[in-house]
Write a protein that holds these residues in place. Sequence first.
Motif, PDB file in Angstrom:
ATOM      1  N   ALA A 285     189.674  21.475 -15.939  1.00 30.59           N
ATOM      2  CA  ALA A 285     188.966  20.735 -16.868  1.00 30.59           C
ATOM      3  C   ALA A 285     189.607  19.839 -17.811  1.00 30.59           C
ATOM      4  O   ALA A 285     188.930  18.866 -18.145  1.00 30.59           O
ATOM      5  CB  ALA A 285     188.573  22.149 -17.955  1.00 30.59           C
ATOM      6  N   SER A 286     191.021  20.287 -17.933  1.00 31.72           N
ATOM      7  CA  SER A 286     191.825  18.887 -18.307  1.00 31.72           C
ATOM      8  C   SER A 286     191.726  17.565 -17.696  1.00 31.72           C
ATOM      9  O   SER A 286     191.621  16.695 -18.187  1.00 31.72           O
ATOM     10  CB  SER A 286     193.111  19.395 -18.392  1.00 31.72           C
ATOM     11  OG  SER A 286     194.132  18.326 -18.885  1.00 31.72           O
ATOM     12  N   TRP A 287     191.905  17.593 -16.429  1.00 29.92           N
ATOM     13  CA  TRP A 287     191.581  16.639 -15.640  1.00 29.92           C
ATOM     14  C   TRP A 287     190.364  15.934 -15.785  1.00 29.92           C
ATOM     15  O   TRP A 287     189.980  14.721 -15.793  1.00 29.92           O
ATOM     16  CB  TRP A 287     191.872  16.910 -14.274  1.00 29.92           C
ATOM     17  CG  TRP A 287     191.637  15.766 -13.173  1.00 29.92           C
ATOM     18  CD1 TRP A 287     190.859  15.401 -12.267  1.00 29.92           C
ATOM     19  CD2 TRP A 287     192.573  14.551 -13.132  1.00 29.92           C
ATOM     20  NE1 TRP A 287     190.728  14.349 -11.548  1.00 29.92           N
ATOM     21  CE2 TRP A 287     191.935  13.675 -12.244  1.00 29.92           C
ATOM     22  CE3 TRP A 287     193.794  14.166 -13.828  1.00 29.92           C
ATOM     23  CZ2 TRP A 287     192.523  12.418 -11.448  1.00 29.92           C
ATOM     24  CZ3 TRP A 287     194.287  13.092 -13.385  1.00 29.92           C
ATOM     25  CH2 TRP A 287     193.675  12.169 -12.307  1.00 29.92           C
ATOM     26  N   PHE A 333     190.306  17.860  -9.409  1.00 29.81           N
ATOM     27  CA  PHE A 333     191.434  17.685  -9.435  1.00 29.81           C
ATOM     28  C   PHE A 333     192.239  18.221  -8.130  1.00 29.81           C
ATOM     29  O   PHE A 333     192.477  19.608  -7.850  1.00 29.81           O
ATOM     30  CB  PHE A 333     192.211  18.833 -10.672  1.00 29.81           C
ATOM     31  CG  PHE A 333     193.742  18.647 -10.407  1.00 29.81           C
ATOM     32  CD1 PHE A 333     194.339  17.416 -10.979  1.00 29.81           C
ATOM     33  CD2 PHE A 333     194.559  19.770 -10.334  1.00 29.81           C
ATOM     34  CE1 PHE A 333     195.746  17.445 -11.065  1.00 29.81           C
ATOM     35  CE2 PHE A 333     195.872  19.965 -10.189  1.00 29.81           C
ATOM     36  CZ  PHE A 333     196.339  18.533 -10.803  1.00 29.81           C
ATOM     37  N   SER A 334     192.309  17.306  -7.085  1.00 25.66           N
ATOM     38  CA  SER A 334     192.780  17.827  -5.918  1.00 25.66           C
ATOM     39  C   SER A 334     193.092  16.431  -4.963  1.00 25.66           C
ATOM     40  O   SER A 334     192.339  15.443  -5.025  1.00 25.66           O
ATOM     41  CB  SER A 334     191.790  18.478  -4.931  1.00 25.66           C
ATOM     42  OG  SER A 334     192.014  18.775  -3.658  1.00 25.66           O
ATOM     43  N   PRO A 360     193.271  12.600  -8.254  1.00 17.89           N
ATOM     44  CA  PRO A 360     194.569  12.250  -8.132  1.00 17.89           C
ATOM     45  C   PRO A 360     195.344  11.750  -7.034  1.00 17.89           C
ATOM     46  O   PRO A 360     196.025  12.320  -6.262  1.00 17.89           O
ATOM     47  CB  PRO A 360     195.405  13.479  -8.956  1.00 17.89           C
ATOM     48  CG  PRO A 360     194.511  14.460  -8.444  1.00 17.89           C
ATOM     49  CD  PRO A 360     193.271  14.172  -8.440  1.00 17.89           C
ATOM     50  N   VAL A 361     194.852  10.679  -6.591  1.00 19.58           N
ATOM     51  CA  VAL A 361     195.007  10.273  -5.216  1.00 19.58           C
ATOM     52  C   VAL A 361     195.627   8.684  -5.279  1.00 19.58           C
ATOM     53  O   VAL A 361     195.451   8.183  -6.417  1.00 19.58           O
ATOM     54  CB  VAL A 361     193.707  10.104  -4.271  1.00 19.58           C
ATOM     55  CG1 VAL A 361     193.218  11.501  -3.846  1.00 19.58           C
ATOM     56  CG2 VAL A 361     192.678   9.068  -4.702  1.00 19.58           C
ATOM     57  N   ALA A 362     196.421   8.360  -4.375  1.00 18.76           N
ATOM     58  CA  ALA A 362     196.958   7.112  -4.363  1.00 18.76           C
ATOM     59  C   ALA A 362     196.124   5.756  -4.007  1.00 18.76           C
ATOM     60  O   ALA A 362     196.197   4.674  -4.755  1.00 18.76           O
ATOM     61  CB  ALA A 362     198.257   7.072  -3.601  1.00 18.76           C
ATOM     62  N   ARG A 363     195.212   6.107  -3.325  1.00 19.15           N
ATOM     63  CA  ARG A 363     194.573   5.022  -2.733  1.00 19.15           C
ATOM     64  C   ARG A 363     193.108   5.576  -2.558  1.00 19.15           C
ATOM     65  O   ARG A 363     192.825   6.775  -2.077  1.00 19.15           O
ATOM     66  CB  ARG A 363     194.938   4.367  -1.567  1.00 19.15           C
ATOM     67  CG  ARG A 363     195.224   5.140  -0.272  1.00 19.15           C
ATOM     68  CD  ARG A 363     195.972   4.250   0.818  1.00 19.15           C
ATOM     69  NE  ARG A 363     197.293   3.988   0.100  1.00 19.15           N
ATOM     70  CZ  ARG A 363     198.469   4.768   0.289  1.00 19.15           C
ATOM     71  NH1 ARG A 363     198.401   5.996   0.772  1.00 19.15           N
ATOM     72  NH2 ARG A 363     199.642   4.386  -0.032  1.00 19.15           N
ATOM     73  N   ALA A 364     191.903   4.637  -2.208  1.00 19.18           N
ATOM     74  CA  ALA A 364     190.579   5.029  -2.002  1.00 19.18           C
ATOM     75  C   ALA A 364     190.273   5.165  -0.457  1.00 19.18           C
ATOM     76  O   ALA A 364     191.222   4.791   0.201  1.00 19.18           O
ATOM     77  CB  ALA A 364     189.573   3.988  -2.528  1.00 19.18           C
ATOM     78  N   TYR A 365     189.441   6.223  -0.245  1.00 13.36           N
ATOM     79  CA  TYR A 365     189.029   6.562   1.026  1.00 13.36           C
ATOM     80  C   TYR A 365     187.703   6.783   1.218  1.00 13.36           C
ATOM     81  O   TYR A 365     187.337   7.775   0.204  1.00 13.36           O
ATOM     82  CB  TYR A 365     190.230   7.436   1.761  1.00 13.36           C
ATOM     83  CG  TYR A 365     190.400   8.808   1.328  1.00 13.36           C
ATOM     84  CD1 TYR A 365     189.417   9.893   1.750  1.00 13.36           C
ATOM     85  CD2 TYR A 365     191.092   9.018   0.177  1.00 13.36           C
ATOM     86  CE1 TYR A 365     189.398  11.073   1.238  1.00 13.36           C
ATOM     87  CE2 TYR A 365     191.210  10.466  -0.093  1.00 13.36           C
ATOM     88  CZ  TYR A 365     190.325  11.490   0.510  1.00 13.36           C
ATOM     89  OH  TYR A 365     190.430  12.805  -0.176  1.00 13.36           O
ATOM     90  N   PRO A 366     186.862   7.011   2.249  1.00 14.99           N
ATOM     91  CA  PRO A 366     185.792   7.482   2.361  1.00 14.99           C
ATOM     92  C   PRO A 366     185.757   9.087   2.544  1.00 14.99           C
ATOM     93  O   PRO A 366     186.433   9.396   3.146  1.00 14.99           O
ATOM     94  CB  PRO A 366     185.053   6.785   3.475  1.00 14.99           C
ATOM     95  CG  PRO A 366     186.342   6.256   4.440  1.00 14.99           C
ATOM     96  CD  PRO A 366     187.234   6.327   3.492  1.00 14.99           C
TER      97      PRO A 366
END
Length: 385
Positions: A285-287, A333-334, A360-366
């Motif tokens: 919920a915080s994220w 949040f994963s 919270p990922v470093a780059r986009a992906y499908p």
Amino acid sequence: MIERRLAADLRERLGFYPGVVLLGPRQVGKTTLARVIAAEHADALVLDLERPGDRAQLAEPELFLAQHRQRLVVLDEVQMLPDLFTQLRPEIDADRRAGRFLLLGSASGALLRQRTESLAGRVGYLELTPLLASELPADLATLQQLWHRGGFPQAQLAPSERLSYAWRQDFIQTFLQRDLPQMGVGVAADPLHRFWRMLAHLQGQLFNASQLGMSLGGASHSTATRYLDLLVDTLIVRRLEPFLPNVGKRLVKSPKVYIRDSGLVHALLNIASLSDLQGHPIVGASWEGFVVEQVRALLPAGAEMGFYRTAAGAELDIVVQTGTRRLGIEVKFSAAPTVTKGFWQAMGDLQPARTVVVAPVARAYPLRNGVDVVPVWALPELLAA
């Protein structure tokens, strides 16, 4: 010094309007930004209306303002002199030159807008939020720190987690015991503090005034609603209204409530470190609240934002509508997010032009079916488009 995204908009508004009202909670960086802008104007005058000496200069505002008609006049904490707004209207009408006044307000958005109704068409409004991910380096370590500590500059830039946590605890106490009374708010600090902590535990949930009132020791639902209105008006809490399209479904119509700064959520819940946060039940919920604030701050003028939920279980965390174009945003949040059946139901109901999952990922992906997982720092380009 961190370059604030709002600076360009502020310069643009000052080049068009006689006055600009810059809103934002205490300690968010309004004064720092205003002094940067003032330094770009020869002979600008900056007054802090919390200081008795500066307030005394405005004892005869009509004479004072006319005397400084050729200068940019910056009035900090303008809610300290609410009657000043009635004096500004004739002064602006006497000289409609752009860039005459920059008014900084830490009081409520709604209250200050009521006071400035007489200035309609004469001033523009901007809101300075806590620091955004797009204003800081785009790496996961910086993002985690921003989420954990929140976006108030002193909390974010503190030399240690301990000092950041102490600053946020002090901010909460000062806000309740000094700032609100200075704004003329006659609410006791202890029950409002308890209510604020309850909202932290209920971050991102539907607002139930009766339930919260009972938790306050049997207070009425109107008391809970009044407390919520106060925290919304002081720009501390966001009331996110449901998105209500005409889709022939039974829709949830109660608002969601978020404490706007994630660092304050964590301080209210006594979460002192990032490791404590990552194992806490509030983490998701915080994220979500953190991402909601990033999106809201980046929306173009005229865009609408809400959430979508039906009685049948369809749900989408954020829906953005600009004209006829609709964007769906789910928040997870994963590092390897998955979505539920309710998400796909909402997609079918709303038919957004594009849908993304912010994680919270470093780059986009499908992900699948035209849905992409994107990092937070992809939001400026996404929302601009």
